[in-house]
Design a protein around this motif. Structure first.
Motif, PDB file in Angstrom:
ATOM      1  N   HIS A  29       0.965  -0.984   0.213  1.00  6.25           N
ATOM      2  CA  HIS A  29       0.131  -0.027   0.076  1.00  6.25           C
ATOM      3  C   HIS A  29       0.589   1.335  -0.257  1.00  6.25           C
ATOM      4  O   HIS A  29       0.427   2.318   0.006  1.00  6.25           O
ATOM      5  CB  HIS A  29      -0.639   0.008   1.280  1.00  6.25           C
ATOM      6  N   LEU A  30       2.141   1.403   0.343  1.00  7.84           N
ATOM      7  CA  LEU A  30       2.639   2.155   0.179  1.00  7.84           C
ATOM      8  C   LEU A  30       3.253   2.937  -0.845  1.00  7.84           C
ATOM      9  O   LEU A  30       3.181   4.296  -1.255  1.00  7.84           O
ATOM     10  CB  LEU A  30       3.994   1.935   0.614  1.00  7.84           C
ATOM     11  N   LYS A  31       2.829   2.352  -2.126  1.00  6.30           N
ATOM     12  CA  LYS A  31       2.512   2.929  -3.381  1.00  6.30           C
ATOM     13  C   LYS A  31       1.393   3.584  -3.367  1.00  6.30           C
ATOM     14  O   LYS A  31       0.862   4.749  -4.777  1.00  6.30           O
ATOM     15  CB  LYS A  31       3.242   1.879  -4.559  1.00  6.30           C
ATOM     16  N   TYR A  32       0.768   3.567  -2.819  1.00  8.44           N
ATOM     17  CA  TYR A  32      -0.698   4.391  -3.316  1.00  8.44           C
ATOM     18  C   TYR A  32      -1.323   4.900  -1.915  1.00  8.44           C
ATOM     19  O   TYR A  32      -2.237   4.730  -1.248  1.00  8.44           O
ATOM     20  CB  TYR A  32      -1.943   2.970  -2.873  1.00  8.44           C
ATOM     21  N   LEU A  68      -8.037  -2.963   5.211  1.00 12.84           N
ATOM     22  CA  LEU A  68      -9.166  -4.064   4.886  1.00 12.84           C
ATOM     23  C   LEU A  68      -8.891  -3.946   3.536  1.00 12.84           C
ATOM     24  O   LEU A  68      -8.566  -5.953   4.185  1.00 12.84           O
ATOM     25  CB  LEU A  68     -10.019  -3.306   4.299  1.00 12.84           C
ATOM     26  N   ALA A  69      -7.938  -4.237   3.206  1.00 10.72           N
ATOM     27  CA  ALA A  69      -7.333  -4.421   1.733  1.00 10.72           C
ATOM     28  C   ALA A  69      -5.864  -5.967   2.591  1.00 10.72           C
ATOM     29  O   ALA A  69      -5.589  -6.707   1.477  1.00 10.72           O
ATOM     30  CB  ALA A  69      -6.585  -3.838   1.033  1.00 10.72           C
ATOM     31  N   SER A  70      -4.713  -5.238   2.986  1.00 14.82           N
ATOM     32  CA  SER A  70      -3.591  -6.066   3.801  1.00 14.82           C
ATOM     33  C   SER A  70      -4.134  -6.818   5.147  1.00 14.82           C
ATOM     34  O   SER A  70      -3.970  -8.073   4.600  1.00 14.82           O
ATOM     35  CB  SER A  70      -3.491  -5.012   4.566  1.00 14.82           C
ATOM     36  N   TRP A  71      -5.902  -6.581   5.354  1.00 15.93           N
ATOM     37  CA  TRP A  71      -6.013  -8.022   6.568  1.00 15.93           C
ATOM     38  C   TRP A  71      -6.894  -8.945   5.530  1.00 15.93           C
ATOM     39  O   TRP A  71      -6.206 -10.171   5.282  1.00 15.93           O
ATOM     40  CB  TRP A  71      -7.792  -7.832   7.221  1.00 15.93           C
ATOM     41  N   VAL A  97      13.047  -2.786  -4.212  1.00 14.71           N
ATOM     42  CA  VAL A  97      14.152  -2.150  -5.558  1.00 14.71           C
ATOM     43  C   VAL A  97      12.783  -2.630  -6.507  1.00 14.71           C
ATOM     44  O   VAL A  97      13.077  -1.925  -7.098  1.00 14.71           O
ATOM     45  CB  VAL A  97      15.121  -3.639  -5.448  1.00 14.71           C
ATOM     46  N   ALA A  98      12.368  -3.640  -7.026  1.00 20.26           N
ATOM     47  CA  ALA A  98      11.113  -4.119  -7.906  1.00 20.26           C
ATOM     48  C   ALA A  98       9.978  -3.698  -8.382  1.00 20.26           C
ATOM     49  O   ALA A  98       9.715  -2.649  -8.389  1.00 20.26           O
ATOM     50  CB  ALA A  98      11.246  -5.525  -8.401  1.00 20.26           C
ATOM     51  N   TYR A  99       9.378  -3.290  -6.636  1.00 22.74           N
ATOM     52  CA  TYR A  99       7.762  -2.903  -6.687  1.00 22.74           C
ATOM     53  C   TYR A  99       8.175  -1.536  -6.524  1.00 22.74           C
ATOM     54  O   TYR A  99       7.279  -0.354  -6.600  1.00 22.74           O
ATOM     55  CB  TYR A  99       7.070  -3.645  -6.123  1.00 22.74           C
ATOM     56  N   LEU A 100       8.480  -0.862  -5.208  1.00 17.61           N
ATOM     57  CA  LEU A 100       9.053   0.668  -4.338  1.00 17.61           C
ATOM     58  C   LEU A 100       9.826   0.594  -5.240  1.00 17.61           C
ATOM     59  O   LEU A 100       9.612   2.818  -4.891  1.00 17.61           O
ATOM     60  CB  LEU A 100       8.817   0.279  -3.018  1.00 17.61           C
ATOM     61  N   GLY A 101      10.642   0.231  -5.931  1.00 14.58           N
ATOM     62  CA  GLY A 101      11.801   1.401  -6.404  1.00 14.58           C
ATOM     63  C   GLY A 101      12.547   1.791  -5.341  1.00 14.58           C
ATOM     64  O   GLY A 101      13.090   3.069  -5.771  1.00 14.58           O
ATOM     65  N   THR A 102      12.780   1.579  -4.485  1.00 12.83           N
ATOM     66  CA  THR A 102      13.649   1.590  -3.217  1.00 12.83           C
ATOM     67  C   THR A 102      15.256   1.355  -3.708  1.00 12.83           C
ATOM     68  O   THR A 102      15.038  -0.300  -3.506  1.00 12.83           O
ATOM     69  CB  THR A 102      13.668   1.936  -2.029  1.00 12.83           C
TER      70      THR A 102
END
Length: 112
Positions: free
Chosen positions: A25-28, A38-41, A84-89
């Protein structure tokens, strides 16, 4: 041998779900917090569907400390790839040193 491999595969799958549940969710950050909770659960349910059998099957081969150490190493590997791949850090040198120390701890846990 399969008895030792199955828990590892289940732990990898579990950690992929866990990482998306905790960090995806950090990307959103524009989404409402209640929605991402709720999505995380919902995602975490699938994590537990793999984590519990991983520990159940793994306990026949590994002791609890070894299972936990294995889970932490797998978590670090999955998280590093996700970060690296999803968050780009970037993973910086101090992160690698910290990860290496955790791997060293796991090495000692597996010494009988």
């Amino acid at each position: 041998m399969w008895n030792a491999v199955l828990p590892v595969l289940l732990l990898i799958g579990s950690n992929v779900f866990m990482t998306f549940a905790w960090y995806g969710h950090l990307k959103y950050t524009d989404r409402p917090l209640w929605l991402v909770v709720l999505a995380s659960w919902g995602i975490a349910f699938f994590e537990y569907c793999l984590q519990v059998p991983a520990n159940r099957y793994g306990y026949a081969v590994f002791n609890p400390a070894q299972l936990k150490a294995m889970q932490e190493i797998i978590t670090l590997c999955v998280f590093a790839a996700f970060s690296v791949a999803y968050l780009g850090t970037a993973i910086r040198w101090n992160h690698w040193v910290g990860f290496a120390l955790i791997v060293a701890a796991a090495f000692f846990i597996f010494q009988e």
